[in-house]
Design a protein around this motif. Structure first.
Motif, PDB file in Angstrom:
ATOM      1  N   THR A 115      -7.162   0.597   2.515  1.00 46.27           N
ATOM      2  CA  THR A 115      -8.110   1.669   2.849  1.00 46.27           C
ATOM      3  C   THR A 115      -9.252   1.124   3.690  1.00 46.27           C
ATOM      4  OG1 THR A 115      -7.577   2.871   0.822  1.00 46.27           O
ATOM      5  CG2 THR A 115      -9.671   3.403   1.883  1.00 46.27           C
ATOM      6  N   GLU A 151      -4.288  -0.923  -2.372  1.00 43.84           N
ATOM      7  CA  GLU A 151      -4.789   0.337  -1.816  1.00 43.84           C
ATOM      8  C   GLU A 151      -6.231   0.183  -1.358  1.00 43.84           C
ATOM      9  OE1 GLU A 151      -3.871   4.093  -3.530  1.00 43.84           O
ATOM     10  OE2 GLU A 151      -2.187   3.326  -4.714  1.00 43.84           O
ATOM     11  N   ARG A 152      -7.036  -0.583  -2.110  1.00 46.49           N
ATOM     12  CA  ARG A 152      -8.432  -0.786  -1.708  1.00 46.49           C
ATOM     13  C   ARG A 152      -8.526  -1.550  -0.386  1.00 46.49           C
ATOM     14  NH1 ARG A 152     -12.183  -4.460  -1.591  1.00 46.49           N
ATOM     15  NH2 ARG A 152     -10.826  -6.093  -2.420  1.00 46.49           N
ATOM     16  N   LYS A 153      -7.754  -2.644  -0.275  1.00 43.84           N
ATOM     17  CA  LYS A 153      -7.803  -3.443   0.950  1.00 43.84           C
ATOM     18  C   LYS A 153      -7.284  -2.646   2.149  1.00 43.84           C
ATOM     19  CE  LYS A 153      -7.395  -8.107  -0.975  1.00 43.84           C
ATOM     20  NZ  LYS A 153      -6.558  -9.338  -1.026  1.00 43.84           N
ATOM     21  N   SER A 184     -16.621  -1.388   3.440  1.00 42.01           N
ATOM     22  CA  SER A 184     -16.790  -2.383   2.381  1.00 42.01           C
ATOM     23  C   SER A 184     -17.817  -3.408   2.860  1.00 42.01           C
ATOM     24  CB  SER A 184     -15.434  -3.010   2.043  1.00 42.01           C
ATOM     25  OG  SER A 184     -15.564  -3.896   0.949  1.00 42.01           O
ATOM     26  N   ALA A 213      -3.776  -1.008  -7.171  1.00 38.94           N
ATOM     27  CA  ALA A 213      -5.110  -0.537  -6.774  1.00 38.94           C
ATOM     28  C   ALA A 213      -5.761  -1.482  -5.766  1.00 38.94           C
ATOM     29  CB  ALA A 213      -5.992  -0.386  -8.014  1.00 38.94           C
ATOM     30  N   GLU A 214      -5.528  -2.774  -5.936  1.00 45.45           N
ATOM     31  CA  GLU A 214      -6.150  -3.738  -5.022  1.00 45.45           C
ATOM     32  C   GLU A 214      -5.570  -3.617  -3.613  1.00 45.45           C
ATOM     33  OE1 GLU A 214      -8.617  -6.828  -3.627  1.00 45.45           O
ATOM     34  OE2 GLU A 214      -8.702  -5.411  -5.312  1.00 45.45           O
ATOM     35  N   TRP A 225       0.824  -1.212   0.000  1.00 45.36           N
ATOM     36  CA  TRP A 225       0.000   0.000   0.000  1.00 45.36           C
ATOM     37  C   TRP A 225       0.859   1.264   0.000  1.00 45.36           C
ATOM     38  CZ3 TRP A 225      -0.114   3.259   4.488  1.00 45.36           C
ATOM     39  CH2 TRP A 225      -0.962   4.362   4.364  1.00 45.36           C
TER      40      TRP A 225
END
Length: 875
Positions: free
Chosen positions: A722, A718-720, A794, A715-716, A604
């Motif tokens: 976040t 960063e998504r997790k 999420s 991106a994945e 990340w």
């Protein structure tokens, strides 16, 4: 690499040492780049040699140094040419003041002695200015420093003047100019401040030759003595029948015509104007259209001359009173009323400027202006921000002949001589025909030599190696307030004499104002001395405040509290670096592991870092330096310090040797890159930290600008991450809302959705960042607790049993007391707002504040009531 960082950054000791190290090693010179490197050149707007630098100088030095350091790190041959301006009027005023304090004057000591004293002044204050530029961190090439009166630039000035004269573009003749009675010289529009002031409008009856009168109003009765017409609008029925008749100048009885012109505003004053061509710019234009007589009634010192008849010898303001009194006695006056109007005052000295007919040297500037307009229109020069192009075009397309002569002693002497028969010779040397030639005593407008700055500083008119290599320059950074007076003249002169644009981009910064948006002035007592701020906080916090507070073309409100905040930012970066370097082992420079070998937090932060590199680079390329600095700040203090460094302590203190090495590699990589990004803004602190890092570059000033590694933008990850951070924030917020003691551990239950693996692997984030003792992952069909605070991110829900959060009985009691207190405060506020006398008599802002307060109290009561109701249901 130096061992062992000190606990704190001692900027007072470090800044001078670092600057001397940079300069001694020649790292400000463009030659540090390869011989075939692309050039990036800025000609420093030369500060006047009139004293110390002010906060506006600190802004331009910060921005230009930022641009140059960025270009240098990109591998360009970056040259920043420093210099100072002789500043004719400003400097002469200061020296004359010094002489008055000594009990003498320039005329008493004579021309040569005055110039000697002025050169002494220049040497003293030029040294002060150079020292202050160094304090701010200016990485300019001091070996190429220039002064507008040095020999090379003087030769360039002579070359330009003589050439323009030979091309028929310079002439000498009478014209109306801005006149400084105190200095007894013409001054440029830039040196005139035009602001509205409270004054008076004098109404009187202008006598007609055949009897009767025309009512007229003026703000300057003393100029009546120089009237050569009375003017009315051709369609004004009140006066149309008088057009072609004659009026008589009050007290002088001189016969003048009554004329008609569309310029007259029928609604202002009486609708009739007195016309004084020798003392008013608008009247001068009417004089030219109608072929009027022109009569100057003032001497150079603003006393009245022989054309003023019985008022000759009087000061202009003394004459105003005496003439009005005489007109009143003669029955000509009507009334005097208060009137607000624009008064032209000298920027230096504040005296009232007098429009005066004077014999001066002028440049027919229109042919040069046409080229300058075209260069911007066809894109060879870009103005940032773009909206200034409109005012640039308007000014150049309506430009008047430029008065370039000044009746001063300090400056470039005009290369002209007067022969015994009144003839004029223009050349670099006087004629050698054996006759006696008298040199011109006038000097050139300061902006004449400044207009040659980008190419004269590189050796023009000689074909020097520097001129060949570094001209045209790339960037001209300066204040929007001198777009016309300096920037436009540089463009005109550059195109005319080199056939090339002097620079490809013009970046305009705004004015520095105080924190309330007021203009900085001694009168308001809000002067901000940049050196005071540097002494207190260091150069870096001031630079960062100025850079991040600015946007192209807009003024900046400077709050010293922001400088203090950015001093704390410096300390934060230092502490981060200290923590990282203190954890380095023998294998100090471990390479950054492959992306798939990193844990989620590391993936990340590295992804965020690469996104930041791309964003900051784009912002730099688009001149959005303030936003670039803010993004770096947010990342280093937010993502890196507050999150990743805290998270990394798990690997450093509890992880395997491999996990620790990986965490250290990431920490060092992010710190290294962050320092590179921050260096143009904060050069001293970043360079000092660099000494303690294991790096390949001897100095950060020579290090390369970071490049984006697209493969590491994830991106994945960063998504997790976040999602995990949102959950941590939610747990922290719940602790805060329920007043859980910071040291008390709580338990949480997690419904993981599709994120079970990540939550299992990184449950320690809750332990370290939210003081959670136990994290229990619920099965898919497990019952969820009823009495719990919830956090959702999420498809994950975190449940925090209230019994874990608080002492139920104590919290019920606390909330009951808070409920009662809020009800009491609401009742008092409602009573106050229900009182008609309060609502009607109190100031509107006080009433509105009370209404806002009531709304806030009612919102707080609703929250307390809801929480209390929840607690009442718990056994």
């Amino acid at each position: 690499m130096t061992q062992g960082m000190p606990k704190n950054f001692d900027f007072a000791e470090a800044e001078a040492r670092i600057y001397q190290w940079w300069e001694k090693n020649g790292w400000f010179k463009p030659e540090v780049a390869p011989p075939d490197a692309e050039t990036f050149v800025i000609s420093m707007p030369p500060p006047n040699v009139t004293g110390a630098l002010h906060i506006g100088h600190a802004l331009f030095v910060t921005l230009e140094d930022l641009m140059v350091r960025f270009a240098r790190m990109q591998g360009k041959a970056a040259l920043w040419v420093p210099g100072t301006d002789h500043a004719g009027i400003a400097t002469q005023l200061q020296v004359e003041k010094m002489l008055r304090d000594e009990g003498t004057s320039r005329r008493e000591i004579g021309y040569e002695a005055f110039l000697d004293r002025t050169w002494e002044w220049k040497r003293k204050y030029e040294g002060t200015i150079k020292s202050q530029l160094r304090r701010i961190g200016a990485s300019c090439d001091w070996d190429r420093e220039r002064f507008t009166l040095d020999d090379g630039l003087s030769a360039a000035v002579q070359e330009v003047f003589v050439t323009l004269y030979e091309q028929g573009l310079i002439y000498r003749g009478p014209r109306l100019v801005n006149w400084s009675p105190g200095l007894q010289t013409a001054v440029s529009d830039l040196e005139v401040v035009r602001e509205e002031e409270e004054g008076q409008l004098f109404f009187f009856n202008y006598p007609l030759e055949n009897g009767g009168f025309i009512p007229v109003a003026t703000t300057r009765p003393e100029t009546i003595l120089g009237d050569t017409a009375v003017c009315v609008h051709p369609e004004d029925d009140r006066y149309r029948h008088l057009i072609g008749q004659y009026a008589l100048v009050p007290m002088l009885n001189r016969r003048i015509p009554v004329i008609a012109d569309d310029y007259v505003d029928r609604e202002f004053g009486t609708g009739a104007l007195k016309i004084t061509p020798a003392h008013d710019f608008n009247d001068y234009e009417i004089y030219k259209r109608h072929g009027l007589e022109i009569i100057n009634v003032m001497n150079p010192d603003a006393t009245m001359n022989q054309n003023a008849g019985p008022y000759a010898g009087m000061d202009r303001f003394e004459c105003r009173k005496k003439l009005w009194a005489d007109m009143e006695a003669a029955g000509m006056t009507v009334r005097v009323q208060p009137h607000r109007y624009v008064v032209p005052r000298a920027f230096r000295g504040n005296e009232v400027i007098e429009p005066l007919l004077s014999e001066q040297w002028f440049v027919r500037i229109q042919p040069l202006a046409e080229k300058a307009v075209q260069a911007v229109r066809d894109g060879r020069i870009k103005i940032v921000p773009e909206h200034f192009e409109k005012v640039y075009y308007h000014w150049l397309e309506n430009i008047e002949d430029w008065c370039v002569s000044r009746q001063l002693w300090w400056g470039h002497r005009i290369p002209a001589w007067y022969g015994p028969d009144g003839e004029i010779y223009v050349g670099k040397q006087a004629p050698t025909d054996g006759r006696e030639w008298t040199p011109e005593l006038d000097v050139l407008d300061t902006w004449f030599s400044s207009g040659l700055w980008p190419f004269s500083t590189l050796g023009w008119p000689d074909k020097t190696a520097d001129l060949e290599r570094y001209y045209p320059t790339q960037m001209m950074e300066t204040g929007y307030d001198i777009l016309f007076f300096w920037v436009a003249r540089m463009i005109m002169m550059g195109l005319w004499f080199t056939d090339e644009v002097p620079f490809s981009t013009v970046y305009l910064h705004g004015l520095v104002r105080d924190k309330d948006g007021r203009k900085i002035s001694k009168t308001l007592g809000n002067v901000i001395d940049p050196l005071d701020l540097i002494e207190k906080y260091g150069a870096d916090p001031l630079r960062f405040t100025l850079a991040t507070g600015s946007t192209p073309g807009n003024d900046i409100n400077l709050d010293p509290a922001r400088v203090e905040r950015n001093w704390k930012f410096v300390n934060k970066i230092w502490q981060m670096a200290n923590f990282i370097t203190s954890n380095l082992g023998e294998d100090e420079r471990a390479p950054l592991p492959a992306h798939d070998q990193l844990d989620l937090p590391s993936q990340w932060i590295v992804s965020r870092l690469n996104s930041l590199i791309g964003l900051v680079s784009r912002l730099f390329e688009n001149y959005q330096y303030g936003e670039a600095g803010r993004q770096i700040d947010d990342f280093l203090w937010g993502d890196f310090a507050d999150w990743y460094i805290e998270i990394s302590k798990h690997a450093l203190y509890n992880g395997t040797p491999e996990e620790k090495r990986a965490a250290l590699a990431v920490l060092l990589h992010v710190l290294d890159t962050g320092l590179r990004l921050l260096h143009p803004f904060m050069p001293f602190m970043t360079e000092e930290i660099w000494r303690f890092l294991p790096t390949d570059s001897e100095a950060l000033i020579l290090a390369s600008w970071p490049q984006v590694d697209e493969a590491r933008i994830d991106a994945e990850a960063e998504r997790k991450m976040t999602m995990m951070m949102d959950l941590v924030r939610g747990v922290r917020l719940a602790r805060e809302q329920y007043n859980v003691e910071p040291g008390r551990k709580i338990g949480i239950l997690v419904s993981p959705g599709e994120q079970r693996a990540a939550l299992q692997d990184y449950s320690y984030l809750f332990n370290r960042l939210a003081n959670v003792g136990e994290v229990k992952l619920l099965d898919t069909n497990a019952a969820v607790p009823e009495k719990a605070a919830t956090v959702v991110a999420s498809d994950v829900t975190v449940y925090i049993p209230l019994a874990d959060l608080i002492d139920i009985d104590a919290e019920r009691e606390r909330l009951a007391k808070e409920h009662e207190k809020l009800q009491d405060m609401i009742s008092r506020s409602q009573a106050m707002l229900g009182n008609e006398q309060f609502v009607q008599r109190a100031r509107p802002d006080v009433v509105e504040r009370e209404r806002t307060k009531l709304n806030d109290l009612q919102a707080s009561l609703a929250q307390v009531s809801e929480r209390l109701e929840t607690l009442q249901t718990i056994d």
